[in-house]
Design an enzyme around this catalytic site. Structure first.
Site, PDB file in Angstrom:
ATOM      1  N   ASP A 171      18.429 -20.509 -16.274  1.00  0.00           N
ATOM      2  CA  ASP A 171      17.331 -19.384 -15.927  1.00  0.00           C
ATOM      3  C   ASP A 171      18.173 -18.017 -15.925  1.00  0.00           C
ATOM      4  OD1 ASP A 171      14.986 -20.490 -16.088  1.00  0.00           O
ATOM      5  OD2 ASP A 171      14.582 -20.750 -14.094  1.00  0.00           O
ATOM      6  N   LEU A 172      19.350 -17.951 -14.949  1.00  0.00           N
ATOM      7  CA  LEU A 172      19.922 -16.610 -14.627  1.00  0.00           C
ATOM      8  C   LEU A 172      20.866 -16.316 -15.767  1.00  0.00           C
ATOM      9  CD1 LEU A 172      20.906 -17.926 -10.998  1.00  0.00           C
ATOM     10  CD2 LEU A 172      18.886 -16.764 -11.664  1.00  0.00           C
TER      11      LEU A 172
END
Length: 399
Positions: A171-172
């Site tokens: 996600d990051l």
């Protein structure tokens, strides 16, 4: 200079994290959430995850990625909602539009690059999805992508099960790719005057980090080089988390010079056996070396060992818990913050890099749709027209 304006149809974490980085730059970020799906738990599902710290739609998991933003709610399932969005893009002079919904929904929601760039040709458009627009119906969930991209195969104990990383790294990573891509696109726009489209595939972004494993396949690597190895390093021996008399210490020997420094320490003289002088030799004896290291480290405290390693310039670190990380002098003064509605301060993660002249205090995240009427008014939609939209089910009446 006028702050950049970002319209972001965002939910979950990957895109809210990207737009948080724009907030850190001082840009105006307006998050767009769905409206018209029913009265229960509207908008971003992450609003309702975690403990209740302020109210029901701003729970603990939602706070940190969404500080400093505005929130509007629009029914983009209806053509009238598409008109409202296009008016926002045009009237607010939006620099960037972002989305992390399924690519198969872009056109039906009126958020596709072709539709929005027709309104504003220099718009920067960015989308995050699991595998890019060639796979438009694959949902992008970090744990599933960690499995798909081989991360779980590479994480965990040698004889243990595949394991998730402790943070949602894909996600990051995807969020950082949007951040970098938008900044590059804006630099190019300054030269050409043209907008551009950015598609971030979470799978491809994650696979770009397989730089120490994926290329080894064509070198005829040993299978152990591309699977789980616990806390050991696959190449540099000895590197591991070693038990101490009062906990653990991580030690990283990254060269033969560091090995000599290690074995010159009186406590570790017994580890420096013949044949271990080079990293290649240590590979051949890795299991015995790990056992010898554990036999030494387990007899002394973490502090005693750290003092030795510092003197010998050997990379080492304690295994900090999150409270200890937050209290580290190198980070404590760099934490960002927000305030709950009752005035209590909440300390959050630091910015990724220091930004001169930028503050670290940010407004608490907005309620669902909190700024809809205000933002639409700035785009030229006055109260009477807004009320008509509300009666038509395009925007919330109470915003």
């Amino acid at each position: 200079m006028k702050p950049r304006v970002v319209l972001s149809m965002e939910q979950a974490l990957s895109l809210p994290y990207a737009t948080l980085r724009f907030v850190h730059l001082g840009w105006r970020v307006i998050r767009i959430e769905s409206f018209g799906a029913g009265p229960d738990l509207p908008g971003d599902p992450n609003r309702y995850i975690g403990s209740v710290v302020a109210d029901d739609d701003r729970r603990s998991y939602f706070v940190a990625p969404n500080v400093g933003k505005e929130a509007v709610a629009i029914n983009l399932k209806e053509p009238k909602g598409h008109e409202v969005l296009r008016q926002l893009v045009r009237s607010l002079d939006a620099d960037v539009f972002c989305s992390n919904t399924l690519p198969s929904r872009y056109a039906q929601l009126g958020i596709d690059y072709e539709s929005l760039s027709a309104v504003k040709p220099d718009l920067i458009w960015a989308g995050i999805s699991a595998m890019g627009p060639d796979y438009p119906d694959v949902p992008g969930y970090d744990p599933a992508l960690q499995a798909m991209a081989g991360y779980m195969e590479l994480t965990g104990e040698t004889n243990g099960p595949p394991t998730l990383a402790g943070v949602p790294i894909i996600d990051l990573k995807a969020g950082d790719e949007v951040y970098a891509g938008v900044c590059l696109a804006l630099a190019e726009r300054a030269e050409t005057g043209r907008g551009s489209r950015i598609d971030v595939s979470m799978l491809q972004a994650a696979a770009s980090w397989l730089i120490t494993t994926l290329p080894l396949v064509d070198f005829g690597c040993d299978p152990i080089e591309i699977t789980r190895c616990g806390n050991e390093h696959r190449k540099f021996i000895p590197t591991n988390a070693y038990p101490t008399a009062d906990g653990y210490i991580f030690v990283a020997i990254g060269s033969d010079v560091q090995w000599r420094r290690l074995t010159e320490l009186p406590r570790f003289a017994s580890v420096g056996k013949a044949g271990r002088e080079t990293n290649q030799g240590r590979h051949a004896d890795r299991e015995a070396i790990q056992a010898d290291m554990r036999a030494v480290t387990s007899r002394f405290s973490t502090g005693e060992l750290a003092a030795d390693f510092r003197k010998a310039t050997i990379p080492n670190a304690p295994i900090n818990d999150i409270n200890q990380v937050r209290a580290m002098p190198a980070l404590a003064a760099k934490l960002t913050a927000t305030r709950l509605p009752d005035g209590r301060q909440v300390r959050m993660q630091p910015m990724a890099v220091d930004l001169p002249g930028k503050g670290g205090d940010f407004a608490f995240p907005p309620h669902y749709g909190e700024h809809t009427r205000t933002v639409l008014a700035q785009a030229g939609i006055r109260d009477g027209d807004y009320d008509d939209l509300a009666r038509s089910g395009i925007v919330p009446a109470s915003a």
